[in-house]
Design a protein around this motif. Structure first.
Motif, PDB file in Angstrom:
ATOM      1  N   GLU A 219       0.835  -1.206   0.000  1.00 28.27           N
ATOM      2  CA  GLU A 219       0.000   0.000   0.000  1.00 28.27           C
ATOM      3  C   GLU A 219       0.872   1.260   0.000  1.00 28.27           C
ATOM      4  OE1 GLU A 219      -3.587  -0.081   1.204  1.00 28.27           O
ATOM      5  OE2 GLU A 219      -3.837   2.093   1.396  1.00 28.27           O
ATOM      6  N   ALA A 220       1.910   1.242   0.844  1.00 29.45           N
ATOM      7  CA  ALA A 220       2.812   2.397   0.909  1.00 29.45           C
ATOM      8  C   ALA A 220       3.563   2.564  -0.407  1.00 29.45           C
ATOM      9  CB  ALA A 220       3.786   2.230   2.076  1.00 29.45           C
TER      10      ALA A 220
ATOM     11  N   ASN B 281       1.144   4.064  -2.983  1.00 28.39           N
ATOM     12  CA  ASN B 281       0.888   5.477  -2.686  1.00 28.39           C
ATOM     13  C   ASN B 281       2.095   6.350  -3.002  1.00 28.39           C
ATOM     14  OD1 ASN B 281      -1.659   4.820  -1.797  1.00 28.39           O
ATOM     15  ND2 ASN B 281      -1.133   4.858   0.381  1.00 28.39           N
ATOM     16  N   ALA B 282       3.288   5.882  -2.615  1.00 24.05           N
ATOM     17  CA  ALA B 282       4.498   6.690  -2.828  1.00 24.05           C
ATOM     18  C   ALA B 282       4.768   6.841  -4.324  1.00 24.05           C
ATOM     19  CB  ALA B 282       5.691   6.049  -2.123  1.00 24.05           C
TER      20      ALA B 282
ATOM     21  N   HIS C 105       2.629   2.461   7.983  1.00 20.78           N
ATOM     22  CA  HIS C 105       2.448   3.040   6.659  1.00 20.78           C
ATOM     23  C   HIS C 105       3.164   4.389   6.572  1.00 20.78           C
ATOM     24  CE1 HIS C 105       0.514   5.390   3.476  1.00 20.78           C
ATOM     25  NE2 HIS C 105       0.298   4.250   2.870  1.00 20.78           N
ATOM     26  N   HIS C 106       3.004   5.196   7.591  1.00 18.25           N
ATOM     27  CA  HIS C 106       3.607   6.514   7.585  1.00 18.25           C
ATOM     28  C   HIS C 106       5.129   6.462   7.450  1.00 18.25           C
ATOM     29  CE1 HIS C 106       5.405   9.925   9.909  1.00 18.25           C
ATOM     30  NE2 HIS C 106       4.808  10.547   8.917  1.00 18.25           N
TER      31      HIS C 106
ATOM     32  N   PHE D  10       6.168   4.910   3.910  1.00 17.64           N
ATOM     33  CA  PHE D  10       5.798   5.899   2.902  1.00 17.64           C
ATOM     34  C   PHE D  10       6.841   7.018   2.868  1.00 17.64           C
ATOM     35  CE2 PHE D  10       2.828   9.595   1.937  1.00 17.64           C
ATOM     36  CZ  PHE D  10       2.696   9.303   0.585  1.00 17.64           C
ATOM     37  N   GLU D  11       7.235   7.471   4.031  1.00 14.38           N
ATOM     38  CA  GLU D  11       8.221   8.536   4.144  1.00 14.38           C
ATOM     39  C   GLU D  11       9.565   8.121   3.550  1.00 14.38           C
ATOM     40  OE1 GLU D  11       7.390  11.532   5.124  1.00 14.38           O
ATOM     41  OE2 GLU D  11       9.431  12.133   4.570  1.00 14.38           O
TER      42      GLU D  11
ATOM     43  N   LYS E  86       9.314   7.852  -0.296  1.00 17.96           N
ATOM     44  CA  LYS E  86       9.285   9.168  -0.936  1.00 17.96           C
ATOM     45  C   LYS E  86      10.691   9.745  -1.045  1.00 17.96           C
ATOM     46  CE  LYS E  86       6.261  11.223   1.659  1.00 17.96           C
ATOM     47  NZ  LYS E  86       5.529  12.363   2.240  1.00 17.96           N
TER      48      LYS E  86
END
Ligand code: W6P
Length: 420
Positions: free
Chosen positions: A249-250, A253-254, A288-289, A292-293, A296
């Motif tokens: 998911e991450a 999204n990224a 996730h946070h 994701f970070e 990115k």
């Protein structure tokens, strides 16, 4: 004045940490009586934690403690402190009713799935995590409470306390943004581009504490919404977090954000190596946070090194390893790396262009117009999220080649919250 006296009084009490395991034990099918005990714990604990923060804000150096943004944040903490200590205590009659319906739960700890390999599972007596012994919270507050025959005031009290918590949580939403603005003002004031180590430490402690407070408040709010309970979830904690699913998911999204931001024809690929059946107890939103970070940052490095019109980019590789102590996630990019002299800067709260509320991961989870990673608050806050549950985040960089990020997630859910 009187309030200031109360604050310094409360700030003299030690904060009591809670482990992920304790949060889950508190929250499994809680009766109104158990929720009341949890409310009593928070009613004791939150004013102590808030008071500690007020004192710290007061003692910031370089007149930082006089800055409008800092004063604004302090006001929030004082207001919340005040609300909590003025919230009525549970009456003796209600307490008696809950006590009558209570059997102590010691010796019959429930099996918690997802952490089979925990060597110290269930053995509270032999735990010696610190030099001074603080009674664990379930020793004082966690009991089985028979759901029968509780007076209606119990659920009324719970409802009312949750209302107060919701108000407090909302009040503190802008804290990260406000302090970020404070840092900008501080830079201008000192005409400096480096952050004093003392201020850096303060912010780390402050944000870590905020993560903890919001976690406890968030749990209490969620647990009081039994109609919204999902399978495997205890509040915001998932006892069977499937890390491969969160990773994918991450990744999606990224890559989406990256393609959107740079208007790319083809977005760098991200190769994932992760056991698909690997599950553990964690907070999926935190996980996730952090991932994701990291992604990115890697995407940005790769795209900026090869340009936004490249036909191909070197793949970003993600490996998830399962150990007894840790689950470790490694994110490797070939984005050119970071000079060794700049490594420290990556973790500072200096590089921010006090902008959107997107600085705060909790502010708006669904805003897809966020700027792609700069060295803003993303990395230092991600490291705090990792540390909050006993993990860590490290970067190893080869200048001229690329960067490896290691995210360690502790499986030993008995780690108590780190408290400044
Ligand atoms: C970079 C800088 C960075 C920070 C965090 C994670 C990955 C990367 N790659 O070049």
């Amino acid at each position: 004045n009187e309030l200031a006296t109360k604050i310094s009084h409360f700030a003299r009490f030690p904060q009591t940490g809670v482990s992920l395991r304790q949060m889950v034990e508190f929250g499994q099918n809680p009766s109104q009586g158990t929720l009341l005990r949890a409310a009593q714990f928070l009613h004791d604990e939150l004013p102590i934690r808030l008071a500690h923060r007020v004192v710290e804000l007061d003692t910031l150096p370089d007149n930082l403690n006089q800055m409008p943004s800092v004063l604004r944040v302090k006001r929030m903490y004082i207001d919340s402190f005040n609300e909590l200590i003025n919230f009525p205590k549970v009456s003796e009659r209600i307490r008696e009713a809950v006590r009558a319906a209570t059997v102590q739960a010691s010796g019959q700890r429930r099996h918690l799935p997802g952490n089979h390999q925990n060597p110290s599972c269930g053995d509270n007596a032999t735990r010696n995590s610190s030099t001074h012994w603080i009674p664990s919270i379930q020793h004082r507050y966690h009991y089985e409470v028979k759901p029968t025959e509780l007076p209606v005031e119990v659920s009324e009290y719970n409802r009312s306390f949750v209302k107060t918590l919701e108000k407090i949580k909302r009040r503190h939403d802008p804290v990260v943004t406000a302090l970020a603005q404070g840092v900008v003002e501080y830079k201008q004031l000192l005409k400096s581009h480096t952050i004093h180590p003392h201020v850096q430490h303060f912010l780390d402690r402050f944000y870590l504490s905020r993560i903890g407070i919001r976690m406890l408040i968030g749990q209490q709010i969620e647990l009081n919404q039994p109609q919204q309970r999902h399978r495997d979830y205890v509040g915001v904690i998932c006892t069977h977090t499937r890390i491969a699913d969160v990773m994918q998911e991450a990744i999606d999204n990224a890559r989406f954000i990256c393609g959107d931001y740079y208007m790319l024809m083809n977005v760098p690929e991200i190769e994932l190596h992760c056991p698909t059946d690997l599950e553990f107890m964690y907070v999926p939103s935190h996980l996730h946070h952090m991932i994701f970070e990291l992604l990115k940052n890697s995407l940005r490095a790769v795209v900026e090194l090869y340009g936004d019109e490249a036909e191909r980019y070197p793949k970003i590789k993600v490996v998830v390893a399962e150990g007894n102590e840790d689950i470790t996630v490694k994110v490797s990019d070939e984005g050119g790396g970071i000079p060794r002299s700049a490594m420290e800067q990556v973790w500072t709260y200096m590089y921010t262009t006090a902008q959107t509320p997107m600085l705060d991961p909790e502010f708006d989870q669904s805003d897809f117009k966020a700027p792609l990673a700069g060295f803003g608050y993303g990395l230092p806050l991600s490291r705090l999220y990792a540390r909050y549950f006993g993990g860590d985040l490290k970067l190893i960089s080869m200048e001229g080649y690329g960067t490896d990020a290691y995210l360690h997630l502790s499986r030993l859910s008995d780690n108590e919250e780190p408290l400044a």
